[in-house]
Design an enzyme around this catalytic site. Sequence first.
Site, PDB file in Angstrom:
ATOM      1  N   THR A  84       0.831  -1.194   0.000  1.00 54.56           N
ATOM      2  CA  THR A  84       0.000   0.000   0.000  1.00 54.56           C
ATOM      3  C   THR A  84       0.867   1.245   0.000  1.00 54.56           C
ATOM      4  OG1 THR A  84      -1.815  -1.075   1.147  1.00 54.56           O
ATOM      5  CG2 THR A  84      -1.716   1.293   1.357  1.00 54.56           C
ATOM      6  N   ASN A 109       1.773  -9.526  10.979  1.00 54.45           N
ATOM      7  CA  ASN A 109       2.445  -8.250  10.750  1.00 54.45           C
ATOM      8  C   ASN A 109       1.620  -7.110  11.314  1.00 54.45           C
ATOM      9  OD1 ASN A 109       1.588  -6.084   8.530  1.00 54.45           O
ATOM     10  ND2 ASN A 109       0.744  -8.064   7.890  1.00 54.45           N
ATOM     11  N   PHE A 113       1.591   0.412   7.269  1.00 54.19           N
ATOM     12  CA  PHE A 113       1.758   1.186   6.020  1.00 54.19           C
ATOM     13  C   PHE A 113       3.093   1.937   5.960  1.00 54.19           C
ATOM     14  CE2 PHE A 113      -3.093   1.897   5.060  1.00 54.19           C
ATOM     15  CZ  PHE A 113      -3.211   0.557   4.719  1.00 54.19           C
ATOM     16  N   ASN A 178      -3.799  -2.419  10.811  1.00 51.06           N
ATOM     17  CA  ASN A 178      -2.684  -1.746  11.481  1.00 51.06           C
ATOM     18  C   ASN A 178      -2.691  -0.224  11.385  1.00 51.06           C
ATOM     19  OD1 ASN A 178      -1.591  -4.318  12.191  1.00 51.06           O
ATOM     20  ND2 ASN A 178      -0.912  -4.532  10.084  1.00 51.06           N
ATOM     21  N   LYS A 216     -10.600  -3.788  -1.356  1.00 55.50           N
ATOM     22  CA  LYS A 216     -10.042  -4.921  -0.606  1.00 55.50           C
ATOM     23  C   LYS A 216     -10.621  -4.949   0.799  1.00 55.50           C
ATOM     24  CE  LYS A 216      -5.777  -7.267   0.664  1.00 55.50           C
ATOM     25  NZ  LYS A 216      -4.323  -7.302   0.493  1.00 55.50           N
ATOM     26  N   ASN A 245      -7.909  -9.351   3.147  1.00 59.92           N
ATOM     27  CA  ASN A 245      -6.712  -8.912   3.868  1.00 59.92           C
ATOM     28  C   ASN A 245      -6.435  -9.890   5.027  1.00 59.92           C
ATOM     29  OD1 ASN A 245      -4.617  -7.103   4.804  1.00 59.92           O
ATOM     30  ND2 ASN A 245      -5.755  -5.455   3.800  1.00 59.92           N
ATOM     31  N   GLY A 295      -3.744 -17.508   2.366  1.00 54.52           N
ATOM     32  CA  GLY A 295      -3.276 -18.878   2.557  1.00 54.52           C
ATOM     33  C   GLY A 295      -3.042 -19.678   1.296  1.00 54.52           C
TER      34      GLY A 295
HETATM   35  C1  LIG Z   1       4.115  -8.464   5.824  1.00 50.21           C
HETATM   36  C2  LIG Z   1       2.805  -8.209   5.157  1.00 50.21           C
HETATM   37  C3  LIG Z   1       2.498  -6.931   4.737  1.00 50.21           C
HETATM   38  C4  LIG Z   1       1.285  -6.674   4.117  1.00 50.21           C
HETATM   39  N1  LIG Z   1       1.018  -5.408   3.671  1.00 50.21           N
HETATM   40  C5  LIG Z   1      -0.146  -5.169   3.012  1.00 50.21           C
HETATM   41  C6  LIG Z   1      -0.416  -3.881   2.480  1.00 50.21           C
HETATM   42  O1  LIG Z   1       0.395  -2.959   2.570  1.00 50.21           O
HETATM   43  N2  LIG Z   1      -1.596  -3.694   1.866  1.00 50.21           N
HETATM   44  C7  LIG Z   1      -2.540  -4.687   1.726  1.00 50.21           C
HETATM   45  O2  LIG Z   1      -3.592  -4.461   1.133  1.00 50.21           O
HETATM   46  N3  LIG Z   1      -2.286  -5.923   2.198  1.00 50.21           N
HETATM   47  C8  LIG Z   1      -1.123  -6.183   2.825  1.00 50.21           C
HETATM   48  N4  LIG Z   1      -0.873  -7.443   3.293  1.00 50.21           N
HETATM   49  C9  LIG Z   1      -1.909  -8.504   3.138  1.00 50.21           C
HETATM   50  C10 LIG Z   1      -1.666  -9.370   1.908  1.00 50.21           C
HETATM   51  O3  LIG Z   1      -1.707  -8.600   0.723  1.00 50.21           O
HETATM   52  C11 LIG Z   1      -2.730 -10.498   1.808  1.00 50.21           C
HETATM   53  O4  LIG Z   1      -3.997  -9.929   1.626  1.00 50.21           O
HETATM   54  C12 LIG Z   1      -2.756 -11.374   3.050  1.00 50.21           C
HETATM   55  O5  LIG Z   1      -1.468 -11.552   3.583  1.00 50.21           O
HETATM   56  C13 LIG Z   1      -3.348 -12.765   2.751  1.00 50.21           C
HETATM   57  O6  LIG Z   1      -2.589 -13.474   1.806  1.00 50.21           O
HETATM   58  P1  LIG Z   1      -1.460 -14.566   2.219  1.00 50.21           P
HETATM   59  O7  LIG Z   1      -2.099 -15.479   3.223  1.00 50.21           O
HETATM   60  O8  LIG Z   1      -1.105 -15.250   0.941  1.00 50.21           O
HETATM   61  O9  LIG Z   1      -0.338 -13.796   2.799  1.00 50.21           O
HETATM   62  C14 LIG Z   1       0.342  -7.729   3.927  1.00 50.21           C
HETATM   63  C15 LIG Z   1       0.658  -9.020   4.347  1.00 50.21           C
HETATM   64  C16 LIG Z   1       1.869  -9.283   4.955  1.00 50.21           C
HETATM   65  C17 LIG Z   1       2.185 -10.689   5.394  1.00 50.21           C
END
Ligand SMILES: Cc1cc2nc3c(=O)[nH]c(=O)nc-3n(C[C@H](O)[C@H](O)[C@H](O)COP(=O)(O)O)c2cc1C
Length: 353
Positions: A84, A109, A113, A178, A216, A245, A295
């Site tokens: 983001t 996490n 931002f 967050n 989102k 998210n 996931g």
């Molecule tokens: C370290 C970290 C930072 C993230 N930062 C953002 C972000 O800045 N903006 C956002 O929309 N989602 C953010 N996400 C969420 C991911 O884009 C995603 O929606 C979420 O982790 C679920 O997918 P996953 O299980 O494959 O990680 C973040 C996730 C992680 C682990």
Amino acid sequence: MSALHGLATRALHAFDPEDAHGLAIRALEAGLGPRAGAEDPMLAIEVAGLKLPNPIGLAPGFDKNAQVFGPMLRAGFGFVECGTVTPKPQAGNPRPRLFRLTEDRAVINRMGFNNQGLEPFAARLAHRGPYSEGRGGVVGANIGANKDSEDRIGDYVACLTRLWGLASYFTINISSPNTPGLRALQTKAALQELLGRLAEARDALPPAGLAPMFLKVAPDLEAGEVAAIVETVEANGLAGIIVSNTTVSRPQLASRFREETGGLSGAPLKTLSTRMLLEFAAASGGRLALIGAGGVASGEDAYAKIRAGASAVQLYSALVYEGPGLVTRIRRELAQCLRRDGFADVRSAVGRA
Ligand SMILES: Cc1cc2nc3c(=O)[nH]c(=O)nc-3n(C[C@H](O)[C@H](O)[C@H](O)COP(=O)(O)O)c2cc1C
């Protein structure tokens, strides 16, 4: 080569997670990332007018400052979402703020931002030239508001306006746990005000830069909220919804970091986010494009999201454990799932739960 990348990924686990992420970004910038082989044509899909060579996307948070979208597209992702990004640069929360829950194949996490702000982000996107017809790959911009902003909606409008014509699509992120108060924008009146002002801004911008907008959402919504969100998204002409998210809920976890504050992602989020995706699919009745996240670590996981109603998926946490070579495996496995069940392409399997 992929064995080498697997080894490098495991070696990174000797470092603090955020330092490891910084090293991974530097390695990718230096051209040390993997290169995927030829695309399987059966994986190509058009989503909200975006022509994706395959439906596996990089979720935002990995490339917050739009530094490595090129290398990640070369690693085999069908699309990359940067951000983001917020208008002003922002340090985020104090470290440590990123935790590997290795036993749970999960991440927590509370980054908050952290990003370099809109100008360097825009400059890097501009560097690839104006986006047209998928040239240079599909790169989306995930936009947000500064923590200390007095006009949060104005922040989203500023990001949309500055990045118009540079991003292939936009994601309005109101679901990060967050930034205090951010998720309150998901309630009906606040969401209508936000999306209304964004739609107004979009309609006044040059049509040549036209790019679809997605919302989102969090996986922690109440029953009544889903219908209200779908209605508001449709009323303002957005293309679709990204589900989801990270979660503030805490299912059964084994890691010693399980009580850390922040958003949980990875394997323990999979079922929850797919259930939420099914609810959005039912409420939107095929009128909106849905993208599933939460996931995804295998072709079967991607396939389950697609059958639940997603036209494409995104992942981040699985990369922490498997490195970018993972995309090639997921693409291969997804094609196998489709063939096994007699689907000619991804589109035919969407929503066939
Ligand atoms: C370290 C970290 C930072 C993230 N930062 C953002 C972000 O800045 N903006 C956002 O929309 N989602 C953010 N996400 C969420 C991911 O884009 C995603 O929606 C979420 O982790 C679920 O997918 P996953 O299980 O494959 O990680 C973040 C996730 C992680 C682990």
